[in-house]
Design a protein around this motif. Structure first.
Motif, PDB file in Angstrom:
ATOM      1  N   LEU A 346       0.823  -1.209   0.000  1.00 17.53           N
ATOM      2  CA  LEU A 346       0.000   0.000   0.000  1.00 17.53           C
ATOM      3  C   LEU A 346       0.859   1.263   0.000  1.00 17.53           C
ATOM      4  N   LYS A 370      -7.441   4.610 -12.027  1.00 21.92           N
ATOM      5  CA  LYS A 370      -7.401   3.195 -12.421  1.00 21.92           C
ATOM      6  C   LYS A 370      -7.341   3.033 -13.940  1.00 21.92           C
ATOM      7  N   TYR A 377      -3.354   0.147  -9.497  1.00 26.71           N
ATOM      8  CA  TYR A 377      -4.719   0.030  -8.966  1.00 26.71           C
ATOM      9  C   TYR A 377      -5.018  -1.385  -8.489  1.00 26.71           C
ATOM     10  N   PHE A 380      -2.948  -2.287  -5.416  1.00 26.79           N
ATOM     11  CA  PHE A 380      -3.437  -1.503  -4.278  1.00 26.79           C
ATOM     12  C   PHE A 380      -4.759  -2.071  -3.775  1.00 26.79           C
ATOM     13  N   LEU A 381      -5.615  -2.491  -4.698  1.00 28.42           N
ATOM     14  CA  LEU A 381      -6.915  -3.063  -4.328  1.00 28.42           C
ATOM     15  C   LEU A 381      -6.734  -4.390  -3.604  1.00 28.42           C
ATOM     16  N   THR A 384      -5.560  -3.654  -0.167  1.00 28.69           N
ATOM     17  CA  THR A 384      -6.670  -3.061   0.594  1.00 28.69           C
ATOM     18  C   THR A 384      -7.628  -4.138   1.084  1.00 28.69           C
ATOM     19  N   PHE A 436     -11.440   1.494   1.728  1.00 32.56           N
ATOM     20  CA  PHE A 436     -12.169   1.552   0.459  1.00 32.56           C
ATOM     21  C   PHE A 436     -12.523   2.997   0.104  1.00 32.56           C
ATOM     22  N   VAL A 439      -9.489   4.002  -1.728  1.00 29.07           N
ATOM     23  CA  VAL A 439      -9.466   3.427  -3.082  1.00 29.07           C
ATOM     24  C   VAL A 439     -10.398   4.193  -4.011  1.00 29.07           C
ATOM     25  N   THR A 442      -9.225   7.799  -4.779  1.00 31.43           N
ATOM     26  CA  THR A 442      -7.962   7.863  -5.526  1.00 31.43           C
ATOM     27  C   THR A 442      -8.098   7.326  -6.943  1.00 31.43           C
TER      28      THR A 442
END
Length: 700
Positions: A346, A370, A377, A380-381, A384, A436, A439, A442
């Motif tokens: 992250l 994204k 993305y 990172f997802l 997360t 979230f 996310v 961003t």
């Protein structure tokens, strides 16, 4: 063999530091390839150590450092330094080397062109060396030495861009706040040494088991040693330094604040866990709980991408400390390892976003990324989801184990301790929500800053490769074959729960459901320190059984709170069913309270710092007016009295002396006239004197 390899892992980063700090500017690319290659080699060696160390293996090398036959007040003093390879240190070697190697590789592009490029890589090397020293040591003294070295190197990295005021302030704040915790840590070490005459973990544990350190002193030693973790692992109330430390380069944030420096405190508690009394563990549990909850409430409203992750880190560290406090030893250490991978991912993902957005960090100016940063993305997802506790991720396994531990602890001890699982589940739900939220703001929606968005592109391979590796490690399969039960995997078997060595009267008695057991220092040794292996095993089994029964309820509740957090994030920031700004306006006092981080900084600045300044001003006034007044008054009296004495001496004493001298001189002048040096004259004087005496005596 493993000891030699471990020493090689320890000193290779130090070699990297020495080469780069002295000769880095003369090497191609200022030596970044050297630092990165050395860490990749260290990572390979760390995996070799891990694969060749069993769950119960211990490899120890001891070096005699100080051997005094008769130290005043202590008698014989013998201090050893040593290296210990066991299941904990083997895993931590891999964790530290993995995150450090990822940060090294990521930095080749992120820091490219920086004026102090070679110095940056040198600092990374000595930081890694310091952290590896904490991991490998077998004693508290050597750990403290490397502990302070980590503090120094983190100061250098946080304040790397020292020409700017932000890093200057952040590095000083981190250094000073950590010193507060370290004072407690050192005091705890000294208490342990006074009673056990050793710094080595195994000898300390044996001495405690033999009853050499018990009662209030044992609890005090445990809490004071934990103070070191409060500082390094940013626990309440010393958590304020870590969010400001985001002023350092983003790869440094991933290295220091995801898996290494902040994990040192958790590792310290894990390593000293057998000596922690029930009272000390209860204190630890509540500090972890408070930290997890407060930080989660703050992260909800932050708008700086790195600040959100920083408070998330503080919150997760609170979870780890809380787990150790309630006795969920394996779960706490497990979360340290899983968290290292996805939180580093992250932070590096945030670095990729900042790099692509030309150093923009405010998530309110982002959106839609994204489309242009697909790899960033997706990775990172994944990270997360792991942090939020979504099934099939490593974070789901470790967090579920912690929550089950809190439920078991509350069920066995009862009373006020039920607040621990309640706030822990609430914090887990907030974690899912704010991650979230991060996310969506961003990467989703429309770009807020069109000018910067038009120039955004995916980060180069040296930056995306670490993201891919770390995100893949966020899946459950690397830790357990069963996606819903961590106890099936290799990690739970490799890091089994350890037995406490504290006296029975100071342990949690899960059979009776009580938590407060303070030993009576006057009790006979048989009552105080006697061991009952069957009772100990039964007590341990009671907690294990309670955790087993709490597993599925905890899993169900964690899925519910995580799902609700994610659903709320979707409703507010993805589907726009509710307006976050409107809700914030309705609860403005609470929103402002969270946005301003519970006003901890303002409180410390206004009360602690200004209070200390006022106290120093009062001391200065006392020193100037009272102490200096007394000194100056004494000097004045001395000067006046000496002046009077001088006048008396000059006028009377010297006058009398001079008078006598004058009289003597007068007679001397007279006698000098009759001193001719002629014998005839002297004979005449003698004859005259005889005649004079004759007439004097004749008349009498």
């Amino acid at each position: 063999m493993l000891i030699s390899i471990s020493l090689l892992i320890l000193f290779l980063p130090l070699l990297s530091f020495l080469i780069l700090i002295f000769f880095g500017k003369k090497l191609p690319r200022q030596g970044d390839w050297l630092g990165t290659a050395i860490l990749i080699i260290c990572l390979g060696l760390a995996f070799y150590v891990l694969l060749n160390t069993g769950a119960s293996d211990k490899f120890n090398a001891i070096y005699n450092w100080i051997d005094l036959k008769d130290a005043p007040g202590f008698g014989p003093v013998k201090i050893n330094l040593g290296i210990l390879i066991d299941n904990l240190s083997a895993i931590m070697l891999v964790v530290v080397c993995l995150i450090s190697a990822a940060a090294h590789l990521f930095s080749t592009k992120y820091m490219e062109g920086d004026a102090k490029y070679n110095r940056y890589y040198a600092y990374l090397g000595i930081f890694t060396f310091s952290m590896l020293g904490i991991v490998l040591t077998d004693n508290l003294l050597m750990m403290y030495i490397f502990w302070e070295l980590v503090g120094l190197t983190s100061y250098l990295l946080i304040g790397f861009w020292y020409e700017n005021p932000g890093p200057q302030y952040a590095s000083k704040k981190a250094f000073i706040v950590n010193r507060i915790g370290d004072v407690g840590f050192f005091t705890g070490i000294m208490i342990v040494y006074v009673f056990t005459k050793s710094f080595t973990f195994s000898e300390i544990f044996a001495a405690i088991e033999a009853g050499q350190l018990t009662g209030g002193w044992l609890t005090a030693a445990g809490i004071l040693i934990f103070c070191g973790a409060i500082g390094k692992s940013a626990q309440f109330p010393l958590h304020v330094w870590l969010p400001d430390a985001m002023e350092g380069p983003t790869p440094v944030s991933a290295l220091i604040h995801a898996a290494t420096m902040v994990a040192a405190g958790v590792y310290l508690v894990t390593r000293t866990f057998p000596m922690m009394s029930a009272s000390a563990l209860t204190f630890i549990a509540y500090i972890g709980l408070i930290t997890a909850f407060i930080s989660a409430t703050i992260a909800i409203t932050q708008n700086d991408i790195k600040k959100v992750l920083a408070y998330s880190t503080v919150s997760q560290l609170g979870f780890m400390i809380m787990a150790l406090g309630v006795g969920a030893y394996t779960a706490g250490f497990f979360h340290l390892v899983t968290h290292a991978a996805f939180k580093a991912c992250l932070f590096l993902g945030a670095g990729s976003v900042i790099y692509g957005m030309h150093h923009e960090q405010d998530i309110r100016n982002m959106g839609g990324l994204k489309k242009k940063m697909r790899i960033t993305y997706l990775t990172f997802l994944m990270a997360t989801m792991a942090l939020s506790g979504v099934p099939l991720t490593s974070g789901f396994l470790s967090k579920d184990s912690i929550l089950a531990g809190t439920m078991a602890f509350a069920g066995l001890t009862g009373g006020f301790n039920y607040i621990i699982p309640i706030l822990a589940f609430l914090s887990a739900g907030m974690t899912a929500f704010y991650m979230f939220r991060l996310v969506f703001l961003t990467f989703h929606g429309e770009p807020k800053n069109k000018e910067k968005f038009d120039h955004v592109k995916e980060s180069p391979l040296p930056m995306t490769i670490p993201l891919i590796v770390l995100s893949v490690l966020s899946f459950f399969v690397f830790f357990s074959y069963n996606p819903i039960d961590a106890n099936i995997g290799w990690f739970a078997k490799y890091v089994p729960a350890v037995q406490t060595v504290v006296p029975e009267a100071q342990r949690f008695d899960f059979q009776k459901g009580t938590t407060e057991h303070i030993v009576n220092a006057e009790s006979p040794a048989s009552e105080t320190h006697g061991e009952n292996p069957a009772a100990v095993e039964e007590n341990h089994s009671a907690f294990t059984e309670a955790v087993h029964h709490a597993h599925y309820p905890a899993m169900g509740l964690s899925l519910f709170v995580a799902g609700m957090g994610i659903l709320l994030a979707f409703a507010f920031y993805k589907w726009k069913k509710f307006s976050a700004d409107a809700v914030a306006e309705k609860i403005k006092p609470l929103y402002t309270f969270s946005l301003n981080k519970w006003y901890f900084d303002e409180f410390y600045e206004g009360v602690i710092v200004k209070g200390l300044l006022m106290l120093t001003q009062a001391f200065r006034w006392f020193d100037n007016k009272v102490v200096d007044g007394v000194v100056n008054g004494a000097a004045y009296v001395t000067e006046r009295s000496s002046s009077g004495t001088g006048k008396f001496d000059n006028s009377f004493v010297d006058g009398l002396v001079n008078l006598i001298g004058s009289v003597v001189m007068f007679f001397g002048l007279i006698f000098r006239k009759i001193q001719t040096g002629r014998i005839q004259t002297y004979l005449a004087y003698v004859l005259f004197g005889i005649i004079l005496f004759y007439f004097i005596f004749r008349t009498m």
